[in-house]
Design an enzyme around this catalytic site. Structure first.
Site, mmCIF file in Angstrom:
data_model
loop_
_atom_site.group_PDB
_atom_site.id
_atom_site.type_symbol
_atom_site.label_atom_id
_atom_site.label_comp_id
_atom_site.label_asym_id
_atom_site.label_seq_id
_atom_site.Cartn_x
_atom_site.Cartn_y
_atom_site.Cartn_z
ATOM 1 N N TRP A 1 -4.226 -0.213 3.938
ATOM 2 C CA TRP A 1 -3.536 0.610 4.923
ATOM 3 C C TRP A 1 -3.194 -0.249 6.146
ATOM 4 C CZ3 TRP A 1 -3.702 2.421 9.897
ATOM 5 C CH2 TRP A 1 -2.950 3.571 10.160
ATOM 6 N N PHE B 1 3.785 8.231 10.688
ATOM 7 C CA PHE B 1 2.837 8.955 9.839
ATOM 8 C C PHE B 1 3.545 10.034 9.021
ATOM 9 C CE2 PHE B 1 -1.744 8.219 11.602
ATOM 10 C CZ PHE B 1 -1.572 6.857 11.453
ATOM 11 N N TRP C 1 0.812 -1.222 0.000
ATOM 12 C CA TRP C 1 0.000 0.000 0.000
ATOM 13 C C TRP C 1 0.850 1.278 0.000
ATOM 14 C CZ3 TRP C 1 -5.131 1.668 0.316
ATOM 15 C CH2 TRP C 1 -5.335 2.950 0.854
ATOM 16 N N ARG D 1 -0.743 16.111 13.601
ATOM 17 C CA ARG D 1 0.181 15.346 12.753
ATOM 18 C C ARG D 1 0.612 16.070 11.479
ATOM 19 N NH1 ARG D 1 -4.779 12.498 12.828
ATOM 20 N NH2 ARG D 1 -5.995 12.792 10.928
ATOM 21 N N ASP D 2 1.510 15.384 10.755
ATOM 22 C CA ASP D 2 1.993 15.773 9.422
ATOM 23 C C ASP D 2 2.865 17.036 9.443
ATOM 24 O OD1 ASP D 2 0.261 13.684 8.881
ATOM 25 O OD2 ASP D 2 -1.349 14.963 8.138
ATOM 26 N N GLN E 1 3.963 7.271 2.488
ATOM 27 C CA GLN E 1 3.288 6.423 3.465
ATOM 28 C C GLN E 1 3.109 5.045 2.844
ATOM 29 O OE1 GLN E 1 1.532 7.600 6.879
ATOM 30 N NE2 GLN E 1 3.629 8.183 6.435
ATOM 31 N N ASN F 1 0.090 5.692 0.525
ATOM 32 C CA ASN F 1 -0.749 6.895 0.489
ATOM 33 C C ASN F 1 0.116 8.149 0.381
ATOM 34 O OD1 ASN F 1 -1.146 5.704 3.437
ATOM 35 N ND2 ASN F 1 -1.605 7.827 3.763
ATOM 36 N N ASP F 2 0.048 9.077 1.283
ATOM 37 C CA ASP F 2 0.660 10.400 1.069
ATOM 38 C C ASP F 2 2.138 10.392 0.640
ATOM 39 O OD1 ASP F 2 -1.614 10.561 2.619
ATOM 40 O OD2 ASP F 2 -0.675 11.656 4.259
ATOM 41 N N TRP G 1 -9.064 8.430 0.018
ATOM 42 C CA TRP G 1 -9.630 7.518 1.021
ATOM 43 C C TRP G 1 -11.026 7.061 0.611
ATOM 44 C CZ3 TRP G 1 -6.106 5.702 3.981
ATOM 45 C CH2 TRP G 1 -5.040 6.498 4.414
HETATM 46 C C1 FRU Z 1 -3.502 11.822 5.140
HETATM 47 C C2 FRU Z 1 -3.184 11.048 6.404
HETATM 48 C C3 FRU Z 1 -2.267 11.852 7.305
HETATM 49 C C4 FRU Z 1 -1.566 10.798 8.107
HETATM 50 C C5 FRU Z 1 -1.422 9.686 7.106
HETATM 51 C C6 FRU Z 1 -1.502 8.313 7.686
HETATM 52 O O1 FRU Z 1 -3.881 11.031 4.074
HETATM 53 O O2 FRU Z 1 -4.376 10.683 7.066
HETATM 54 O O3 FRU Z 1 -2.925 12.811 8.089
HETATM 55 O O4 FRU Z 1 -0.339 11.225 8.600
HETATM 56 O O5 FRU Z 1 -2.446 9.863 6.146
HETATM 57 O O6 FRU Z 1 -1.141 7.344 6.758
#
Ligand code: FRU
Length: 472
Positions: free
Chosen positions: A69, A104, A42, A164-165, A61, A44-45, A294
């Protein structure tokens, strides 16, 4: 003091998993020819986009063990030209108590000879569940987590446990960090400052929702464009009709508060979320985003992978509007120009194309192009001159999302230029060199595709189609 590992995840195990599955995953009919996607598992970001020692690095990610996920690792790829990417070993695995639920999203900065990753340690079983952490490297491949972690151990009063982030950048000799949060239904971007990346002081709220802009601002990013314009981007959760926004305005150098002049959606497609930017060695501000969203159907999951990153896009600002166009380097992917035909048969595996057309904005026909398969599926892309809508119509697909994605567009001119990057299961559509962008994924059941240009020679001024090189 040696920290004790509290999970069973290791980088070694993650890399072995990827090695064992990468070959098979590449056989997927949805596999992308020139986009970054995980070798298996998987994605993501995008995370930690950075130019370091002459190379571009993109982290993301990543869960290596399933096409869903899971506890987040950081996947890693690098490139010398933004178009040929090489996969590197996984950079971070969740190991310690402060990150047991995942490493994250976060960012990267270069300090002296070292590359630093600043990320969120997530652990649902702890309060607070999200803290900020740092890892560093000299070779840009192997990372060591700091003993001082977590460097920010709790959210400030203004925020909540959704904290976060971190996106870090240097300004006036100080490190600045913007972190996403929200409290009592109001999404926010929070600011911290530091001299050494380890000791952080809370500065205050940069900007928060006006009540209709989401309850948690994920992946905030702040940067200047053209010297006197500042831009804040973020991905709001639970904002009606919006996923990723930009604010153009001015950030106060001392207090960090942001005065907004204009705001809008960054990309009008469905498959675009959590973008991040970085500055390269030529001073270009480049954006890369997750090319999915998502809770959407991802048929590639059945083939052992999920998720991809968009092509790199260069940002600029014109009349308080964010402009986003494919980086110049992408032209190097052009191999041959296809003969100008209004109907062209292709195999899905050859659907790695750049298509450029200039159409008449006044036509009462829907102008653009369609992809049709032998199974009766279609994706239609173009401009509807009557409703003045740019559209991507996936309603006749048989798997994946089946919707009509539209955005109002008018440029006051006779012509509209459409530039599309197609890559087997993705379409990134740029209107008038980045005035409006629409990114979507599509998943054909069929293997034989017809590219059909809609409109006739009176409506279409220019038409050019290039076969693109497969690099991944
Ligand atoms: C955004 C998010 C972030 C988090 C990450 C987790 O898509 O939800 O806020 O850090 O993905 O994978």
């Amino acid at each position: 003091m040696e920290l004790i590992k509290t999970t069973n995840y290791t980088i070694k195990k993650a890399n072995e998993q990827l090695q064992n599955h990468a070959e098979k995953v590449k056989q997927s009919k949805f596999w992308l020819g020139y986009h970054i996607a995980p070798p298996a598992g998987w994605l993501n970001d995008p995370n930690g986009l950075v130019y370091f020692k002459g190379e571009y690095h993109a982290f993301y990610q990543h869960y290596p063990y399933k096409s869903e996920w899971g506890p987040m690792h950081w996947g890693h790829a690098k490139s010398t030209d933004l178009i040929h990417w090489e996969h590197l070993p996984v950079a971070l695995a969740p190991e310690y108590e402060y990150e047991a639920g995942g490493c994250f999203s976060g960012s990267a900065v270069v300090s002296g000879d070292e590359l630093y990753l600043i990320y969120t340690g997530h652990n649902e079983k702890r309060e607070p569940k999200e803290v900020q952490c740092v890892a560093k490297s000299t070779d840009g491949i192997h990372f060591e987590k700091l003993q001082e972690n977590p460097v920010i151990a709790a959210p400030p009063e203004d925020g909540s446990f959704d904290f976060r982030d971190p996106k870090v950048w240097k300004q006036n000799d100080l490190w600045n960090m913007v972190v996403g949060s929200g409290k009592d239904g109001i999404g926010k971007a929070l600011l911290y400052r530091s001299k050494d990346l380890k000791n952080w002081e809370y500065t205050g709220v940069v900007l928060e929702s006006n009540g209709n802009q989401g309850d948690m601002w994920e992946c905030p990013d702040i940067f200047s464009l053209d010297d006197d314009v500042d831009v804040l981007i973020f991905s709001p959760m639970n904002m009606e009709g919006s996923k990723t926004r930009y604010m153009i305005g001015k950030m106060d150098e001392i207090t960090g508060t942001f005065e907004t002049v204009s705001d809008d959606e960054i990309d009008y497609g469905v498959d675009f979320y959590a973008p991040q930017t970085f500055l390269d060695d030529q001073n270009r501000r480049i954006l890369i985003s997750w090319m999915n969203m998502w809770k959407k159907d991802m048929p590639e999951q059945a083939d052992g992978w999920a998720g991809a990153l968009t092509i790199p896009r260069e940002l600029s600002v014109e009349n308080n509007k964010l402009i986003m166009k494919p980086v110049e380097e992408l032209k190097q992917l052009r191999t041959k120009q296809l003969v100008k035909e209004y109907e062209k048969a292709l195999e899905l595996s050859d659907l790695c194309l750049e298509l450029e057309m200039v159409i008449t904005s006044e036509s009462s026909n829907k102008l653009g192009f369609s992809l049709l398969s032998e199974k009766g599926e279609s994706v239609k892309i173009g401009y509807n001159g009557i409703g003045k809508q740019i559209f991507t119509d996936r309603r006749e697909m048989q798997q994946g999302e089946q919707d009509l994605c539209q955005a109002y567009y008018e440029n006051g001119k006779r012509d509209i230029k459409l530039t599309a990057y197609l890559d087997r299961s993705s379409i990134e559509l740029f209107v008038d060199d980045g005035q409006l962008v629409m990114t979507n994924r599509f998943y054909f059941k069929g293997d034989n595709i017809t590219l059909l240009i809609s409109g006739n020679e009176n409506d279409i001024d220019t038409l050019a189609i290039w076969q693109l090189k497969v690099t991944m």
